[in-house]
Design a protein around this motif. Sequence first.
Motif, PDB file in Angstrom:
ATOM      1  N   CYS A  59      -2.963   0.164   4.678  1.00  0.00           N
ATOM      2  CA  CYS A  59      -2.989  -0.579   6.192  1.00  0.00           C
ATOM      3  C   CYS A  59      -3.683   0.275   7.010  1.00  0.00           C
ATOM      4  O   CYS A  59      -3.668  -0.002   8.291  1.00  0.00           O
ATOM      5  CB  CYS A  59      -1.635  -1.000   6.652  1.00  0.00           C
ATOM      6  SG  CYS A  59      -1.132  -2.380   5.416  1.00  0.00           S
ATOM      7  N   ALA A 184       3.845  -2.168   6.631  1.00  0.00           N
ATOM      8  CA  ALA A 184       2.668  -2.902   7.338  1.00  0.00           C
ATOM      9  C   ALA A 184       2.870  -3.058   8.933  1.00  0.00           C
ATOM     10  O   ALA A 184       2.193  -2.806   9.807  1.00  0.00           O
ATOM     11  CB  ALA A 184       2.363  -4.246   6.808  1.00  0.00           C
ATOM     12  N   GLU A 188      -0.174  -1.827  10.337  1.00  0.00           N
ATOM     13  CA  GLU A 188      -1.126  -2.982  10.836  1.00  0.00           C
ATOM     14  C   GLU A 188      -0.502  -4.352  10.766  1.00  0.00           C
ATOM     15  O   GLU A 188      -0.444  -4.708   9.470  1.00  0.00           O
ATOM     16  CB  GLU A 188      -2.415  -2.784   9.938  1.00  0.00           C
ATOM     17  CG  GLU A 188      -3.369  -3.893   9.986  1.00  0.00           C
ATOM     18  CD  GLU A 188      -3.792  -4.324  11.462  1.00  0.00           C
ATOM     19  OE1 GLU A 188      -3.332  -5.062  11.980  1.00  0.00           O
ATOM     20  OE2 GLU A 188      -4.397  -3.149  12.422  1.00  0.00           O
ATOM     21  N   HIS A 191      -1.231  -7.448   8.329  1.00  0.00           N
ATOM     22  CA  HIS A 191      -0.990  -7.548   7.074  1.00  0.00           C
ATOM     23  C   HIS A 191       0.186  -7.576   6.476  1.00  0.00           C
ATOM     24  O   HIS A 191       0.688  -7.645   5.407  1.00  0.00           O
ATOM     25  CB  HIS A 191      -1.623  -6.226   6.246  1.00  0.00           C
ATOM     26  CG  HIS A 191      -3.006  -6.159   6.430  1.00  0.00           C
ATOM     27  ND1 HIS A 191      -3.952  -7.165   6.228  1.00  0.00           N
ATOM     28  CD2 HIS A 191      -3.854  -4.992   6.829  1.00  0.00           C
ATOM     29  CE1 HIS A 191      -5.279  -6.675   6.406  1.00  0.00           C
ATOM     30  NE2 HIS A 191      -5.069  -5.277   6.737  1.00  0.00           N
ATOM     31  N   LEU A 300      -6.613  -7.308   2.044  1.00  0.00           N
ATOM     32  CA  LEU A 300      -6.751  -5.942   2.411  1.00  0.00           C
ATOM     33  C   LEU A 300      -8.208  -5.252   2.238  1.00  0.00           C
ATOM     34  O   LEU A 300      -8.939  -5.969   1.314  1.00  0.00           O
ATOM     35  CB  LEU A 300      -5.713  -5.050   1.587  1.00  0.00           C
ATOM     36  CG  LEU A 300      -4.449  -4.898   2.362  1.00  0.00           C
ATOM     37  CD1 LEU A 300      -3.533  -6.312   2.251  1.00  0.00           C
ATOM     38  CD2 LEU A 300      -3.905  -3.597   1.579  1.00  0.00           C
TER      39      LEU A 300
END
Length: 321
Positions: A59, A184, A188, A191, A300
């Motif tokens: 991520c 995650a 990020e 995600h 991803l």
Amino acid sequence: MDFNAILALVRDDFAAVDACIKQQLESRVPLVSEVGSYIVQSGGKRLRPLVTLLTARACGFNHGNAPVVMAGVIEMLHTATLLHDDVVDDSNLRRGRATVNAHWGNATAVLVGDYLVARAFQMIASLKSQAVFDIMSDATCVIAEGEVLQLINQHDPDTTEQRYLDVIHGKTAKLFEAAAECAAALTEPSHRGAMAAYSRHLGAAFQIIDDVLDYTSSASVMGKNVGDDLAEGKPTLPLIQAMKIAAPHEADMVRDAIRTGGLEHLQEIIDLVQRCGALDYSLARAKAESDAAIEALDSLEHSIWRDALADLARAALVRTH
């Protein structure tokens, strides 16, 4: 990549996780530190913190120590559940060594497990992430419910496949799911859903294979006694499927063994499970979970870390312990 190659990708991160756990296990009560050191030295695959570290990298993580702390949290909570499980199951062997309850007694195992949970939530608080706190609060409740559901199913030969799947979601897959979703959330958040799905399916595949190994492996390879699940009256997927497709007198033998936790017919049941197609069915279910995990990674960006996560899902199907 094989499992060792996957581990090598995050070797430095793992070293930091080990140092973090060692620091967190220091206590003013010597017995806590002694038992903590014993647990750490017992090794284990450490798949859950591995998932945390790989997810963070996939991520985009490249600075700070939040994923390392999170991986430490996941491993400490997992260890706490093992301590409590071994007391509930009266197990005396794990990872090829005497369990904590066998070495120090049930009271010590339960209380040190409680300490690990408390420490883990101190570490969660240090991350100052409401998302992580929410995920882990929910996960610990689901895990506890899964353990209670397993207790309800114990010695019940009428346990359905769905009830079995509900158990493994709680007792195994949920912590895998939290391991990836928290990573995650810290790196990020977009995600989170994909990584939660990936790890939930990975955890289910891992547990199904674990249950298969109870009928295909040996104590020296697994690090636990062959037939432990049957002795504890656990209706795992190989047994549930065997009872569906075996001859009536053979199904009755399995039912009686689950009901009583008796090992009198252990070898006969192992032979039955191996020849009736129950293992093939279970392996197919595990592969479906592994395939679903890999599919969840599609959102991803391509990277060596995403490849490693996919290879980890494949490796879960071919492990021997």
